[in-house]
Design an enzyme around this catalytic site. Structure first.
Site, PDB file in Angstrom:
ATOM      1  N   LYS A  18      -6.325   2.955 -12.536  1.00 16.32           N
ATOM      2  CA  LYS A  18      -6.788   3.614 -11.329  1.00 16.32           C
ATOM      3  C   LYS A  18      -7.021   5.101 -11.630  1.00 16.32           C
ATOM      4  O   LYS A  18      -6.498   5.605 -12.632  1.00 16.32           O
ATOM      5  CB  LYS A  18      -5.778   3.437 -10.190  1.00 16.32           C
ATOM      6  CG  LYS A  18      -4.482   4.215 -10.401  1.00 16.32           C
ATOM      7  CD  LYS A  18      -3.768   4.496  -9.121  1.00 16.32           C
ATOM      8  CE  LYS A  18      -2.664   5.505  -9.346  1.00 16.32           C
ATOM      9  NZ  LYS A  18      -2.042   6.024  -8.177  1.00 16.32           N
ATOM     10  N   ASP A  66      -3.135  -2.555 -11.265  1.00 16.64           N
ATOM     11  CA  ASP A  66      -2.323  -1.867 -10.264  1.00 16.64           C
ATOM     12  C   ASP A  66      -0.877  -2.069 -10.687  1.00 16.64           C
ATOM     13  O   ASP A  66      -0.300  -3.140 -10.487  1.00 16.64           O
ATOM     14  CB  ASP A  66      -2.565  -2.462  -8.867  1.00 16.64           C
ATOM     15  CG  ASP A  66      -1.800  -1.725  -7.770  1.00 16.64           C
ATOM     16  OD1 ASP A  66      -0.919  -0.903  -8.110  1.00 16.64           O
ATOM     17  OD2 ASP A  66      -2.067  -1.974  -6.587  1.00 16.64           O
ATOM     18  N   HIS A  67      -0.286  -1.029 -11.314  1.00 14.58           N
ATOM     19  CA  HIS A  67       1.060  -1.207 -11.861  1.00 14.58           C
ATOM     20  C   HIS A  67       2.080  -1.513 -10.774  1.00 14.58           C
ATOM     21  O   HIS A  67       3.134  -2.069 -11.049  1.00 14.58           O
ATOM     22  CB  HIS A  67       1.488   0.029 -12.649  1.00 14.58           C
ATOM     23  CG  HIS A  67       1.742   1.240 -11.821  1.00 14.58           C
ATOM     24  ND1 HIS A  67       0.779   2.182 -11.551  1.00 14.58           N
ATOM     25  CD2 HIS A  67       2.858   1.668 -11.190  1.00 14.58           C
ATOM     26  CE1 HIS A  67       1.287   3.127 -10.806  1.00 14.58           C
ATOM     27  NE2 HIS A  67       2.548   2.856 -10.561  1.00 14.58           N
ATOM     28  N   ASP A 101      -4.406   8.372  -3.914  1.00 18.52           N
ATOM     29  CA  ASP A 101      -3.484   8.051  -4.996  1.00 18.52           C
ATOM     30  C   ASP A 101      -2.619   6.841  -4.684  1.00 18.52           C
ATOM     31  O   ASP A 101      -2.287   6.060  -5.588  1.00 18.52           O
ATOM     32  CB  ASP A 101      -2.594   9.269  -5.273  1.00 18.52           C
ATOM     33  CG  ASP A 101      -1.789   9.131  -6.548  1.00 18.52           C
ATOM     34  OD1 ASP A 101      -2.377   8.765  -7.573  1.00 18.52           O
ATOM     35  OD2 ASP A 101      -0.578   9.395  -6.519  1.00 18.52           O
ATOM     36  N   HIS A 121      -2.323   0.930  -3.969  1.00 24.47           N
ATOM     37  CA  HIS A 121      -0.999   0.308  -3.952  1.00 24.47           C
ATOM     38  C   HIS A 121      -0.609  -0.223  -2.573  1.00 24.47           C
ATOM     39  O   HIS A 121      -0.244  -1.393  -2.418  1.00 24.47           O
ATOM     40  CB  HIS A 121       0.068   1.311  -4.397  1.00 24.47           C
ATOM     41  CG  HIS A 121      -0.161   1.888  -5.754  1.00 24.47           C
ATOM     42  ND1 HIS A 121      -0.694   1.163  -6.794  1.00 24.47           N
ATOM     43  CD2 HIS A 121       0.071   3.130  -6.254  1.00 24.47           C
ATOM     44  CE1 HIS A 121      -0.770   1.933  -7.866  1.00 24.47           C
ATOM     45  NE2 HIS A 121      -0.317   3.125  -7.561  1.00 24.47           N
ATOM     46  N   LYS A 146       5.022  12.906  -1.083  1.00 24.00           N
ATOM     47  CA  LYS A 146       5.758  13.590  -2.147  1.00 24.00           C
ATOM     48  C   LYS A 146       6.820  14.489  -1.520  1.00 24.00           C
ATOM     49  O   LYS A 146       6.696  14.933  -0.377  1.00 24.00           O
ATOM     50  CB  LYS A 146       4.806  14.450  -2.973  1.00 24.00           C
ATOM     51  CG  LYS A 146       3.726  13.681  -3.709  1.00 24.00           C
ATOM     52  CD  LYS A 146       4.226  13.197  -5.028  1.00 24.00           C
ATOM     53  CE  LYS A 146       3.115  12.621  -5.874  1.00 24.00           C
ATOM     54  NZ  LYS A 146       3.661  12.006  -7.114  1.00 24.00           N
TER      55      LYS A 146
END
Length: 509
Positions: free
Chosen positions: A163, A192-193, A250, A255, A355
């Site tokens: 990605k 997609d980890h 992101d 995800h 974050k």
């Protein structure tokens, strides 16, 4: 679906060469080489296997082997076994060169032929693009021009792309058009980890392998769904990338929407890759893109200011390295999405990610409706929350179910009792980076955990209108939450408008 634990009981992957573009980068040394080493230790790499690193850094086979040997000692997730590593290392090779230079790919083609002969490997090649997204199209174009993407004699050529897949809907479509000039959709593995995490993979088993849940997995019994992906870390050394991306691109576009589709999908006809992916796409297509006024009502964005985390002062986002001091990039997002189909009509899906939040956690909360009758009196039942199911993805993997029980004693007093299951209960888990299952699946041709292009397109159609409104209306209150909190107050107001609150669960130790 590939929900297998990496126990060593499966058959090894197909004999192949794995070529990693970006072999001198962080992803390679921190994740990919350790993941391949784990697969080797678990007997899941084929006997006929070799790896080739490709990067612009000047080096050679011997220097590359020395470098990855030092790296694996630092980043391995299992005890270092010199004999196991020696067998892996001597099968590792290196090609240096510019990705824009056709000569680089000519040298790569020669190296592939040399390695195939040395180790008696059939012409199966997996290309892993661990490079900047700006190189995705160019690398595939050069591979095609060099004839390295051609599949013949029953052999396969597969390409794993990291990605992000595009910066917006238009660029994603342009990139896909560029790629499919040289390779077919069946050769593209968009990784997609997040989907490599055991708990995320287990969602399907949990839903469709337990008859107690699937009958109530719908609007009649479920009141809302929450998905939280929270990080304590800031942008660290990724400021240059992150300031052009933001948390919505992101985390949400790939995800979180992937996890949402697993939670909301219909039972697939089979566990083959396309059957599962067909159902996931249907969920995304049922999320209607928001109109501008809906974006204002149903989304919240935030950016962290300075604060305190774990007793230490941390800087504001705008003070991070490589970040514009006047940046309007969002580091927090919360939104309310509606899946407009028969199963989920009127059930809100609340998602948030950010974050520098109060804790590192990824969890899915399924809130069930209240019981229909006040059998125990309003005073008692008003103080008892409805049942909730929590799927913990990280840092601790497990499942919590809140049920109600009577407290001991002569009167009727009801308490919520958590039933906790931790994956630690299975015994010591296999040390993993999160990439092992994905690499293994690519070697055996299982595309279940990889994004098909129509799902990428559908997710961008959801996110793009939100980004467009935010681009047109710059925030005036950034930074609007302190590091170490749960985000801006507007996030709480967003969910409270629907009569809910955000939940923060921890697995019992």
């Amino acid at each position: 679906m590939s929900t297998k634990p990496l126990t060593g009981h499966e058959c090894p992957g197909d004999p192949c060469i794995i070529v990693i573009f970006g072999a001198s980068g962080d992803l390679t040394k921190r994740k990919l080489i350790p993941a391949l080493y784990n697969l080797k230790a678990l007997k899941l790499l084929p006997e006929n296997f070799a790896g080739i690193g490709v990067a612009v850094t000047e080096s050679n086979d011997e220097l590359f082997r020395a470098k990855i040997t030092e790296d694996i000692k630092q980043f391995a997730t299992r005890p270092f076994d010199p004999a196991e590593w020696d067998n892996f290392s001597k099968r590792s090779y290196y090609v240096s060169g510019d990705f824009n230079d056709p000569a680089t790919f000519s040298r790569l083609a020669e190296k592939i032929q040399e390695v195939q002969k040395t180790w008696n490997i059939p012409p199966n090649v997996l290309f892993y693009l661990a490079v900047s997204p700006t190189f995705f199209g160019k690398v595939v174009e050069q591979l095609g021009a060099a004839g390295l993407t051609n599949e013949s004699e029953g052999a396969w050529r597969r390409i794993i792309i990291e990605k992000p897949f595009g910066h917006d809907l238009a660029s994603a479509r342009a990139l896909n058009t560029e790629l499919t000039k040289h390779v077919s959709e069946s050769q593209i593995y968009r990784i997609d980890h997040y989907l490599g995490k055991e708990t995320v993979q287990n969602i399907m088993v949990f839903r469709f392998g337990n008859s107690v849940f699937e009958p109530i997995w719908n609007r009649r019994y479920i009141d809302y769904v929450q998905i939280t992906v929270a990080e304590e870390l800031g942008v660290e050394l990724r400021g240059g990338y992150y300031d052009h991306s933001g948390v919505t691109r992101d985390m949400v576009q790939n995800h979180i929407l992937s996890v949402l589709s697993l939670i909301a999908m219909e039972p697939p006809a089979s566990i083959s890759g396309d059957s599962v992916r067909n159902e996931k796409v249907k969920v995304l297509e049922a999320i209607r893109p928001m109109e501008p006024e809906e974006v204002l009502a149903n989304t919240v964005r935030g950016q962290y200011g300075a604060g305190i985390i774990d007793g230490r002062h941390v800087p504001a986002y705008r003070s991070e390295p490589d970040v514009n001091p006047q940046s309007n990039t969002e580091t927090f997002v919360a939104m309310k999405l509606m899946v407009e189909n028969w199963r989920w009509a009127d059930v809100p899906f609340f998602i948030r990610s950010g974050k520098r939040l109060a804790a590192r956690t990824t969890q899915i909360v399924i809130g069930f409706r209240r019981t229909p009758l006040l059998l125990f009196g309003r005073k008692i039942e008003d103080n008892v929350t409805p049942n909730r199911l929590v799927i913990h993805v990280q840092p601790d993997e497990g499942i919590t179910m809140d049920i109600h029980a009577k407290r001991p004693g002569p009167g009727v007093s009801i308490a919520s009792v958590p039933l906790d299951f931790s994956y630690k209960a299975f015994g010591e888990s296999t040390a993993a980076t999160g990439y092992e299952t994905l690499l293994y699946d690519c070697m055996i041709g299982d595309m279940t955990l990889f994004h098909r292009y129509d799902s990428v397109d559908a997710s961008w159609r959801i996110v793009n209108p939100i980004l467009d409104v935010w681009q047109a209306l710059h925030p005036r209150d950034f930074p609007n939450y302190a590091a170490g909190t749960w985000g801006p107050e507007a996030s709480d107001r967003l969910i409270e408008k629907s009569g809910h609150v955000w939940h923060h669960y921890q697995l019992a130790p």
